[in-house]
Design a protein around this motif. Structure first.
Motif, PDB file in Angstrom:
ATOM      1  N   ALA A  12       0.839  -1.189   0.000  1.00 19.21           N
ATOM      2  CA  ALA A  12       0.000   0.000   0.000  1.00 19.21           C
ATOM      3  C   ALA A  12       0.875   1.239   0.000  1.00 19.21           C
ATOM      4  CB  ALA A  12      -0.899   0.004   1.234  1.00 19.21           C
ATOM      5  N   VAL A  13       0.295   2.323  -0.489  1.00 16.21           N
ATOM      6  CA  VAL A  13       0.939   3.623  -0.415  1.00 16.21           C
ATOM      7  C   VAL A  13       0.007   4.545   0.351  1.00 16.21           C
ATOM      8  CG1 VAL A  13       1.761   5.626  -1.705  1.00 16.21           C
ATOM      9  CG2 VAL A  13       2.231   3.316  -2.562  1.00 16.21           C
ATOM     10  N   LEU A  14       0.565   5.169   1.376  1.00 15.83           N
ATOM     11  CA  LEU A  14      -0.169   6.160   2.145  1.00 15.83           C
ATOM     12  C   LEU A  14       0.123   7.527   1.546  1.00 15.83           C
ATOM     13  CD1 LEU A  14       0.618   4.988   5.796  1.00 15.83           C
ATOM     14  CD2 LEU A  14      -1.267   4.292   4.293  1.00 15.83           C
ATOM     15  N   VAL A  15      -0.932   8.285   1.285  1.00 19.28           N
ATOM     16  CA  VAL A  15      -0.797   9.643   0.780  1.00 19.28           C
ATOM     17  C   VAL A  15      -1.244  10.566   1.903  1.00 19.28           C
ATOM     18  CG1 VAL A  15      -1.485  11.316  -0.973  1.00 19.28           C
ATOM     19  CG2 VAL A  15      -1.285   8.881  -1.577  1.00 19.28           C
ATOM     20  N   LEU A  16      -0.276  11.229   2.550  1.00 16.21           N
ATOM     21  CA  LEU A  16      -0.620  12.171   3.601  1.00 16.21           C
ATOM     22  C   LEU A  16      -1.016  13.470   2.940  1.00 16.21           C
ATOM     23  CD1 LEU A  16       0.829   9.930   5.205  1.00 16.21           C
ATOM     24  CD2 LEU A  16       1.308  11.721   6.874  1.00 16.21           C
ATOM     25  N   MET A  17      -2.262  13.873   3.169  1.00 12.50           N
ATOM     26  CA  MET A  17      -2.864  14.982   2.446  1.00 12.50           C
ATOM     27  C   MET A  17      -3.424  16.029   3.400  1.00 12.50           C
ATOM     28  SD  MET A  17      -6.688  13.704   1.383  1.00 12.50           S
ATOM     29  CE  MET A  17      -7.223  15.411   1.404  1.00 12.50           C
ATOM     30  N   GLY A  18      -3.643  17.203   2.846  1.00 15.00           N
ATOM     31  CA  GLY A  18      -4.226  18.312   3.583  1.00 15.00           C
ATOM     32  C   GLY A  18      -3.590  19.608   3.102  1.00 15.00           C
ATOM     33  N   VAL A  72       3.043  12.430  -8.997  1.00 15.37           N
ATOM     34  CA  VAL A  72       2.685  11.784  -7.725  1.00 15.37           C
ATOM     35  C   VAL A  72       2.079  10.414  -8.014  1.00 15.37           C
ATOM     36  CG1 VAL A  72       1.168  11.904  -5.702  1.00 15.37           C
ATOM     37  CG2 VAL A  72       2.415  13.957  -6.448  1.00 15.37           C
ATOM     38  N   ALA A  73       1.148  10.355  -8.962  1.00 19.18           N
ATOM     39  CA  ALA A  73       0.503   9.090  -9.318  1.00 19.18           C
ATOM     40  C   ALA A  73       1.523   8.092  -9.871  1.00 19.18           C
ATOM     41  CB  ALA A  73      -0.617   9.331 -10.330  1.00 19.18           C
ATOM     42  N   ASP A  74       2.477   8.572 -10.656  1.00 16.04           N
ATOM     43  CA  ASP A  74       3.515   7.688 -11.188  1.00 16.04           C
ATOM     44  C   ASP A  74       4.356   7.100 -10.051  1.00 16.04           C
ATOM     45  OD1 ASP A  74       2.656   8.219 -13.778  1.00 16.04           O
ATOM     46  OD2 ASP A  74       4.293   9.629 -14.211  1.00 16.04           O
ATOM     47  N   TRP A  75       4.687   7.904  -9.044  1.00 14.76           N
ATOM     48  CA  TRP A  75       5.466   7.413  -7.899  1.00 14.76           C
ATOM     49  C   TRP A  75       4.674   6.334  -7.161  1.00 14.76           C
ATOM     50  CZ3 TRP A  75       5.415   6.834  -2.627  1.00 14.76           C
ATOM     51  CH2 TRP A  75       6.647   6.598  -2.018  1.00 14.76           C
ATOM     52  N   VAL A  76       3.386   6.597  -6.948  1.00 17.38           N
ATOM     53  CA  VAL A  76       2.517   5.617  -6.289  1.00 17.38           C
ATOM     54  C   VAL A  76       2.497   4.319  -7.083  1.00 17.38           C
ATOM     55  CG1 VAL A  76       0.108   5.100  -5.701  1.00 17.38           C
ATOM     56  CG2 VAL A  76       1.080   7.337  -5.122  1.00 17.38           C
ATOM     57  N   ASP A  77       2.256   4.419  -8.381  1.00 15.91           N
ATOM     58  CA  ASP A  77       2.190   3.223  -9.228  1.00 15.91           C
ATOM     59  C   ASP A  77       3.514   2.453  -9.238  1.00 15.91           C
ATOM     60  OD1 ASP A  77      -0.452   3.673  -9.850  1.00 15.91           O
ATOM     61  OD2 ASP A  77      -0.052   4.474 -11.862  1.00 15.91           O
ATOM     62  N   ALA A  78       4.624   3.165  -9.250  1.00 17.45           N
ATOM     63  CA  ALA A  78       5.930   2.498  -9.257  1.00 17.45           C
ATOM     64  C   ALA A  78       6.125   1.673  -7.985  1.00 17.45           C
ATOM     65  CB  ALA A  78       7.053   3.520  -9.412  1.00 17.45           C
ATOM     66  N   ARG A  79       5.702   2.208  -6.853  1.00 14.20           N
ATOM     67  CA  ARG A  79       5.805   1.443  -5.598  1.00 14.20           C
ATOM     68  C   ARG A  79       4.945   0.183  -5.688  1.00 14.20           C
ATOM     69  NH1 ARG A  79       8.478   4.871  -5.740  1.00 14.20           N
ATOM     70  NH2 ARG A  79       9.856   3.189  -6.315  1.00 14.20           N
ATOM     71  N   LEU A  80       3.700   0.365  -6.086  1.00 15.29           N
ATOM     72  CA  LEU A  80       2.772  -0.765  -6.125  1.00 15.29           C
ATOM     73  C   LEU A  80       3.202  -1.800  -7.162  1.00 15.29           C
ATOM     74  CD1 LEU A  80      -0.583   1.184  -5.684  1.00 15.29           C
ATOM     75  CD2 LEU A  80       0.682  -0.112  -3.949  1.00 15.29           C
ATOM     76  N   ASP A  81       3.686  -1.336  -8.322  1.00 15.70           N
ATOM     77  CA  ASP A  81       4.168  -2.265  -9.351  1.00 15.70           C
ATOM     78  C   ASP A  81       5.347  -3.097  -8.851  1.00 15.70           C
ATOM     79  OD1 ASP A  81       2.242  -1.376 -11.120  1.00 15.70           O
ATOM     80  OD2 ASP A  81       3.623  -0.091 -12.267  1.00 15.70           O
ATOM     81  N   ILE A 101      -4.600  10.143  -8.412  1.00 14.20           N
ATOM     82  CA  ILE A 101      -3.533   9.478  -7.663  1.00 14.20           C
ATOM     83  C   ILE A 101      -3.875   8.011  -7.427  1.00 14.20           C
ATOM     84  CG2 ILE A 101      -2.361   9.428  -5.426  1.00 14.20           C
ATOM     85  CD1 ILE A 101      -2.762  12.553  -5.430  1.00 14.20           C
ATOM     86  N   ASP A 102      -5.141   7.719  -7.164  1.00 12.91           N
ATOM     87  CA  ASP A 102      -5.608   6.348  -6.913  1.00 12.91           C
ATOM     88  C   ASP A 102      -6.220   5.765  -8.186  1.00 12.91           C
ATOM     89  OD1 ASP A 102      -6.299   4.024  -5.515  1.00 12.91           O
ATOM     90  OD2 ASP A 102      -8.207   4.865  -4.846  1.00 12.91           O
ATOM     91  N   ARG A 103      -5.574   5.994  -9.307  1.00 11.92           N
ATOM     92  CA  ARG A 103      -6.157   5.635 -10.607  1.00 11.92           C
ATOM     93  C   ARG A 103      -6.388   4.151 -10.795  1.00 11.92           C
ATOM     94  NH1 ARG A 103      -1.122   8.322 -13.737  1.00 11.92           N
ATOM     95  NH2 ARG A 103       0.536   6.920 -13.050  1.00 11.92           N
TER      96      ARG A 103
END
Length: 177
Positions: A12-18, A72-81, A101-103
């Motif tokens: 999983a990737v946590l996206v800390l947002m706000g 940001v989405a590419d970084w998330v996908d790279a981790r999950l991939d 981001i959660d595409r």
């Protein structure tokens, strides 16, 4: 904490947002270190034109944010991939940004760091060396669409010290931190 505990499926990737000044970077670094997960400062992915625009006191619009959110989405996908877990910071102010981001629709959990405008403004006033001026806080709150119940998100109040907030996040997600 306003969200009940849940068990997060890994990887999983946590996206800390706000909004700016809510503590995303500080809390994310603590959490990533405790969990031994990859960490990325989302602001580092902004194109220089975005940094320059914000530093000049001008809010970003959707067109400005598009290339940044894609990174940001590419970084998330790279981790999950790669089958890895990670923590990244990103304001993710609108639902449409979070959807980008959660595409893939799985593997992402947004952690919404919530605080009052007054608390966050006081934090920004004491922050030095960041390109985001306090004058843009109102535009961030105006843009903010808090995560809805049907989004993969938890809401965490930011009144405690950062280490305690990181513990609250781990507890809420059933993670060993």
């Amino acid at each position: 904490m306003t969200a009940p505990a849940k068990n997060l499926a890994l990887p999983a990737v946590l996206v800390l947002m706000g909004v700016s000044g809510c503590g995303k970077t500080t809390v994310a670094q603590i959490l990533a270190e405790r969990l031994h997960w990859a960490f990325e400062e989302g602001d580092a992915l902004h194109p220089q034109a975005n940094v320059d625009k914000m530093a000049a006191g001008h809010p970003l619009d959707d067109a400005d944010r598009a290339p940044w959110l894609a990174k940001v989405a590419d970084w998330v996908d790279a981790r999950l991939d790669a089958g890895e877990c990670g923590v990244i910071t990103c304001s993710a102010l609108k639902r449409s940004y979070r959807a980008l981001i959660d595409r893939r629709g799985q593997g992402v959990e947004f952690v919404y760091l919530h605080g009052s405008r007054e608390l966050i403004a006081s934090r920004l006033a004491g922050r030095h060396g960041h390109f985001m001026p306090t004058s843009l806080l109102d535009s961030q709150f105006a843009t903010l669409e808090e995560p809805a119940a049907d989004e993969p998100a938890i809401r965490v109040e930011i009144g405690e010290p950062p280490a305690a907030i990181a513990t609250d996040i781990a507890d809420a997600l059933g993670l060993p931190a």
